[in-house]
Design a protein around this motif. Structure first.
Motif, PDB file in Angstrom:
ATOM      1  N   PRO A   1      11.172   2.891  11.051  1.00 19.96           N
ATOM      2  CA  PRO A   1      12.427   3.433  10.459  1.00 19.96           C
ATOM      3  C   PRO A   1      12.710   2.702   9.099  1.00 19.96           C
ATOM      4  N   TYR A   2      11.744   1.576   8.748  1.00 25.68           N
ATOM      5  CA  TYR A   2      12.186   0.820   7.589  1.00 25.68           C
ATOM      6  C   TYR A   2      10.982   1.050   6.281  1.00 25.68           C
ATOM      7  N   ARG A   3      10.199   2.061   6.728  1.00 27.41           N
ATOM      8  CA  ARG A   3       9.169   2.589   5.784  1.00 27.41           C
ATOM      9  C   ARG A   3       9.744   3.422   4.812  1.00 27.41           C
ATOM     10  N   GLU A   4       9.558   3.257   3.524  1.00 26.41           N
ATOM     11  CA  GLU A   4      10.068   4.255   2.402  1.00 26.41           C
ATOM     12  C   GLU A   4       9.426   5.474   2.475  1.00 26.41           C
ATOM     13  N   MET A   5       9.922   6.570   2.390  1.00 26.56           N
ATOM     14  CA  MET A   5       9.296   7.987   2.727  1.00 26.56           C
ATOM     15  C   MET A   5       9.932   8.674   1.452  1.00 26.56           C
ATOM     16  N   LEU A   6       8.799   8.992   0.628  1.00 32.61           N
ATOM     17  CA  LEU A   6       9.023   9.693  -0.716  1.00 32.61           C
ATOM     18  C   LEU A   6       8.479  11.170  -0.348  1.00 32.61           C
ATOM     19  N   VAL A   7       9.218  12.309  -0.551  1.00 32.89           N
ATOM     20  CA  VAL A   7       8.763  13.489   0.024  1.00 32.89           C
ATOM     21  C   VAL A   7       9.001  14.428  -1.157  1.00 32.89           C
ATOM     22  N   TYR A   8       8.040  15.197  -1.634  1.00 29.68           N
ATOM     23  CA  TYR A   8       8.065  16.220  -2.760  1.00 29.68           C
ATOM     24  C   TYR A   8       7.579  17.401  -2.360  1.00 29.68           C
ATOM     25  N   VAL A   9       8.608  18.517  -2.329  1.00 32.50           N
ATOM     26  CA  VAL A   9       8.257  19.846  -1.931  1.00 32.50           C
ATOM     27  C   VAL A   9       8.096  20.862  -3.110  1.00 32.50           C
ATOM     28  N   LYS A  10       6.994  21.387  -3.246  1.00 29.04           N
ATOM     29  CA  LYS A  10       6.703  22.250  -4.458  1.00 29.04           C
ATOM     30  C   LYS A  10       7.311  23.700  -3.935  1.00 29.04           C
ATOM     31  N   ASP A  11       8.281  24.322  -4.857  1.00 24.09           N
ATOM     32  CA  ASP A  11       8.539  25.736  -4.535  1.00 24.09           C
ATOM     33  C   ASP A  11       7.385  26.693  -4.100  1.00 24.09           C
TER      34      ASP A  11
ATOM     35  N   LYS B   1       0.776  -1.116   0.004  1.00 29.54           N
ATOM     36  CA  LYS B   1      -0.084   0.121  -0.160  1.00 29.54           C
ATOM     37  C   LYS B   1       0.775   1.262   0.022  1.00 29.54           C
ATOM     38  N   VAL B   2       0.518   2.159  -0.900  1.00 31.30           N
ATOM     39  CA  VAL B   2       1.087   3.413  -0.799  1.00 31.30           C
ATOM     40  C   VAL B   2       0.221   4.408  -0.408  1.00 31.30           C
ATOM     41  N   LEU B   3       0.328   5.256   0.535  1.00 32.15           N
ATOM     42  CA  LEU B   3      -0.279   6.270   1.148  1.00 32.15           C
ATOM     43  C   LEU B   3       0.240   7.555   0.287  1.00 32.15           C
ATOM     44  N   ILE B   4      -0.905   8.133  -0.342  1.00 31.91           N
ATOM     45  CA  ILE B   4      -0.471   9.640  -0.995  1.00 31.91           C
ATOM     46  C   ILE B   4      -1.114  10.608   0.192  1.00 31.91           C
ATOM     47  N   SER B   5      -0.197  11.372   0.851  1.00 29.67           N
ATOM     48  CA  SER B   5      -0.392  12.432   1.951  1.00 29.67           C
ATOM     49  C   SER B   5      -0.392  13.721   1.339  1.00 29.67           C
ATOM     50  N   SER B   6      -1.147  14.697   1.360  1.00 31.10           N
ATOM     51  CA  SER B   6      -0.984  16.179   1.265  1.00 31.10           C
ATOM     52  C   SER B   6      -2.284  17.078   1.534  1.00 31.10           C
ATOM     53  N   LYS B   7      -2.296  18.136   1.410  1.00 26.82           N
ATOM     54  CA  LYS B   7      -3.281  18.969   1.423  1.00 26.82           C
ATOM     55  C   LYS B   7      -4.089  18.734   0.051  1.00 26.82           C
TER      56      LYS B   7
ATOM     57  N   GLY C   1       3.384  21.887   0.008  1.00 30.20           N
ATOM     58  CA  GLY C   1       3.677  23.274  -0.848  1.00 30.20           C
ATOM     59  C   GLY C   1       3.548  24.642   0.011  1.00 30.20           C
ATOM     60  N   CYS C   2       2.381  25.116  -0.142  1.00 30.59           N
ATOM     61  CA  CYS C   2       2.511  26.490   0.701  1.00 30.59           C
ATOM     62  C   CYS C   2       1.652  26.601   1.830  1.00 30.59           C
ATOM     63  N   ILE C   3       0.711  25.765   1.946  1.00 34.93           N
ATOM     64  CA  ILE C   3      -0.155  25.620   2.982  1.00 34.93           C
ATOM     65  C   ILE C   3      -0.028  24.696   4.222  1.00 34.93           C
ATOM     66  N   TYR C   4      -0.122  25.180   5.427  1.00 34.37           N
ATOM     67  CA  TYR C   4       0.044  24.206   6.485  1.00 34.37           C
ATOM     68  C   TYR C   4      -1.074  23.381   6.704  1.00 34.37           C
ATOM     69  N   SER C   5      -0.782  22.007   7.042  1.00 29.13           N
ATOM     70  CA  SER C   5      -2.012  21.070   6.994  1.00 29.13           C
ATOM     71  C   SER C   5      -1.825  20.194   8.191  1.00 29.13           C
TER      72      SER C   5
ATOM     73  N   PRO D   1       7.027  30.713  -2.825  1.00 30.04           N
ATOM     74  CA  PRO D   1       7.571  32.041  -2.436  1.00 30.04           C
ATOM     75  C   PRO D   1       6.957  32.471  -1.037  1.00 30.04           C
ATOM     76  N   ASN D   2       5.862  32.103  -0.793  1.00 29.80           N
ATOM     77  CA  ASN D   2       4.914  32.319   0.457  1.00 29.80           C
ATOM     78  C   ASN D   2       4.471  31.261   1.223  1.00 29.80           C
ATOM     79  N   ARG D   3       5.394  30.528   1.511  1.00 33.36           N
ATOM     80  CA  ARG D   3       5.292  29.081   2.469  1.00 33.36           C
ATOM     81  C   ARG D   3       4.556  29.548   3.768  1.00 33.36           C
ATOM     82  N   ASP D   4       3.718  28.972   4.475  1.00 31.38           N
ATOM     83  CA  ASP D   4       3.514  29.169   5.789  1.00 31.38           C
ATOM     84  C   ASP D   4       4.623  29.007   6.620  1.00 31.38           C
ATOM     85  N   GLU D   5       4.804  29.788   7.694  1.00 29.15           N
ATOM     86  CA  GLU D   5       5.758  29.764   8.217  1.00 29.15           C
ATOM     87  C   GLU D   5       6.148  28.339   9.460  1.00 29.15           C
ATOM     88  N   SER D   6       4.883  28.049   9.739  1.00 28.35           N
ATOM     89  CA  SER D   6       4.832  26.830  10.458  1.00 28.35           C
ATOM     90  C   SER D   6       5.432  25.354   9.579  1.00 28.35           C
TER      91      SER D   6
END
Length: 202
Positions: A88-98, A9-15, A70-74, A100-105
């Motif tokens: 610790p053995y779970r594969e974590m694939l993290v994609y961060v979209k550029d 199973k591959v979880l797709i996690s995002s806002k 991306g920009c919005i904190y969730s 300019p106004n990313r939420d500080e948190s």
């Protein structure tokens, strides 16, 4: 070749609203990957339980985690990441979209995620089209690393005898991998690895 019994199973996690196009595209990419099954909120059945509780449970039980930031904190997305990272053995694939106004948190959280010592796949991208061709390779690579690690743990160490520290570590590592959905039986693990090698392109 016969369909393999083990499916990860591959979880797709995002806002969700921020990454509708990316989430949809990842679901399409995964349709051609016979070893993997997407686990996305869009496909969850309605439940009486709070969605946040369901998402954390799904993150704790997935084989591979894909996180889109991306920009919005969730807060629910952060909880999913933290739940997935517990193994610790779970594969974590993290994609961060550029952004300019990313939420500080969110920016503060991502600084911790970017730690190069944690062994996670982390890619920053500007537009999805420039990245999408690499996502399938990342998924194949992730499955390959998990299976090869499991095969390396094929037999318990005997050098120090039963119940020693090496054996306890071996049992812990092996259980962490089995908890991700990998076969517990060595023969099945070998067959799964052979199937992976045959199905992987190139």
């Amino acid at each position: 070749m016969a369909q393999m019994a083990t499916v990860l199973k591959v979880l797709i996690s995002s806002k969700q609203l921020e990454f509708q196009a990316e989430r949809s595209d990842i679901l399409n990419i995964m349709k051609s990957l016979p070893l993997l099954a997407a686990d996305a909120a869009e496909e969850w059945s309605p439940e009486a339980e709070a969605v946040q509780n369901v998402s954390v449970r799904q993150a704790s039980g997935c084989s591979i985690y894909i996180g889109l930031f991306g920009c919005i904190y969730s807060y629910p997305t952060i909880l999913e990441y933290e739940a997935a990272a517990q193994n610790p053995y779970r594969e974590m694939l993290v994609y961060v979209k550029d952004c300019p106004n990313r939420d500080e948190s969110l920016a503060a959280f991502l600084e911790k995620v970017k730690d190069p010592t944690n062994g996670r796949t982390l890619v920053t991208y500007r537009d999805w089209e420039s990245l999408r061709s690499r996502v399938e390779k990342h998924l194949w690579d992730a499955v390959g690393r998990m299976v090869e690690h499991l095969l390396r743990l094929g037999h318990p160490p005997v050098a120090l005898g039963s119940g020693g520290a090496m054996e306890r570590r071996w049992r812990h590592e092996r259980q962490c991998l089995i908890d991700l959905g990998l076969p517990s039986d060595r023969e099945l693990a070998v067959r799964f690895a052979d199937g992976l090698r045959q199905q992987r392109p190139g």
